[in-house]
Design an enzyme around this catalytic site. Structure first.
Site, PDB file in Angstrom:
ATOM      1  N   HIS A 197      13.751   9.957   1.738  1.00 38.48           N
ATOM      2  CA  HIS A 197      14.689   8.959   1.221  1.00 38.48           C
ATOM      3  C   HIS A 197      15.976   9.608   0.721  1.00 38.48           C
ATOM      4  O   HIS A 197      16.117  10.835   0.693  1.00 38.48           O
ATOM      5  CB  HIS A 197      14.034   8.124   0.115  1.00 38.48           C
ATOM      6  N   CYS A 213       8.363  13.501  -2.906  1.00 40.10           N
ATOM      7  CA  CYS A 213       9.039  12.975  -1.722  1.00 40.10           C
ATOM      8  C   CYS A 213      10.069  13.977  -1.206  1.00 40.10           C
ATOM      9  O   CYS A 213      10.398  14.958  -1.870  1.00 40.10           O
ATOM     10  CB  CYS A 213       9.710  11.645  -2.042  1.00 40.10           C
TER      11      CYS A 213
END
Length: 322
Positions: A197, A213
């Site tokens: 992301h 992440c």
């Protein structure tokens, strides 16, 4: 180089209010199957503009730690005007399948091989910090999410409250203040907690800063999001040492600082485990063992020529604290 990342992140945030320079993704023609060397290193003279090293890193599509590996002793907050920086844009492709997305945690880079195109696109990334590691895996893109909301897990909410005194809401709405940025791609592994992301911050790319992440700069995640189809293969590896014998016989080794495992580890000096293949590469009469040893100690993050007889051509500087 031993970095206290939360403290460094707060310091960077205070000086990164000015916009970073947007840049085109770093694209390279794919070499032949028996070759892995791509790109060329360049140099950059620091102007008297008061900008931090991250501004230079963003301009050239490089991660912050990669810039520090290549330029030991440079002040990341205010590099001295007139300093000649090495821009480490040369690299060895990871020794793995050239398909989809390949993420090498140790070098904090993401490689994307667009299907049917003879090129590779390389992005600097942020990954999981110590204790919230991004795992090695082979998985795929299960979902593409424009304008994502963020639902922090109970554990993340506890950490934010304990470490920063911040009470996170149950859901952070989509928009420019969302820590996930404007684009996200969910990985199929596990319960889908890991995503690739964007970010709403102008620091942290090329560092261990996330809760597990994979984080990209805003322009980079937008380009990747628009290029990668759902179902794309994703492989996450952890290889601090890459080495290669090119078709012309040149031997290269590229060494990155390994990921620390404890708070007391210093990535610049902690031991690097040598694989059986690397030991065989070292044992060859064609490999200059001292140059190889120096490269492993220096950990410049750049390919170093280690052929016997090339002692005076590419001998790295002595290792030192960064």
């Amino acid at each position: 180089m031993k970095l206290t990342l939360p403290l460094m992140g707060m310091l960077f945030a205070s000086v990164f209010s000015a916009g970073m320079t947007a840049s085109k993704a770093a694209e390279y023609p794919l070499p032949a199957d028996n070759s892995r060397l791509i790109g060329e290193n360049t140099t950059y003279v620091v102007p008297n503009d008061g900008k931090p090293l991250e501004a230079v890193a963003a301009k050239y599509q490089i991660g912050l730690i990669a810039m520090l590996e290549a330029n030991p002793g440079v002040d990341p907050l205010l590099p001295k005007p007139g300093t000649v920086l090495t821009i480490p844009s040369q690299m060895l492709l990871p020794d793995t399948k050239r398909e989809g997305i390949v993420i090498n945690l140790a070098e904090l880079r993401l490689y994307y091989y667009p299907k049917g195109e003879n090129k590779v696109v390389v992005y600097p990334i942020g990954i999981g910090q110590l204790g919230r590691n991004t795992p090695e895996m082979v998985t795929s893109i299960s979902q593409k999410i424009p304008n994502p909301t963020w639902t922090p897990t109970p554990n993340i909410r506890k950490i934010y409250l304990k470490e920063q005194g911040i009470t996170l809401p149950g859901v952070v709405p989509a928009g420019p203040d969302n820590p996930m940025g404007l684009f996200a791609m969910r990985l199929a592994a596990g319960q889908g907690h890991y995503l690739i992301h964007g970010t709403n911050a102008n620091f942290g790319i090329g560092m261990r800063v996330s809760s597990g992440c994979i984080r990209l700069r805003p322009d980079d995640i937008e380009a990747l999001f628009n290029s990668v189809p759902k179902g794309t293969r994703v492989q996450v590896i952890n290889q601090p040492v890459k080495f290669d014998i090119e078709p012309d016989g040149k031997r290269y080794v590229e060494v990155h600082q390994p990921l620390s495992r404890t708070e007391t580890d210093d990535p610049q000096t902690m031991p690097i485990l040598l694989s059986a293949a690397l030991k065989k590469f070292r044992a060859s009469d064609e490999t200059n063992k001292q140059v190889l040893k120096d490269a492993i100690e220096r950990r410049s993050g750049m390919p170093v020529l280690v052929n016997t007889g090339n002692e005076d051509i590419n001998t790295p500087p002595a290792a030192g604290a960064m």
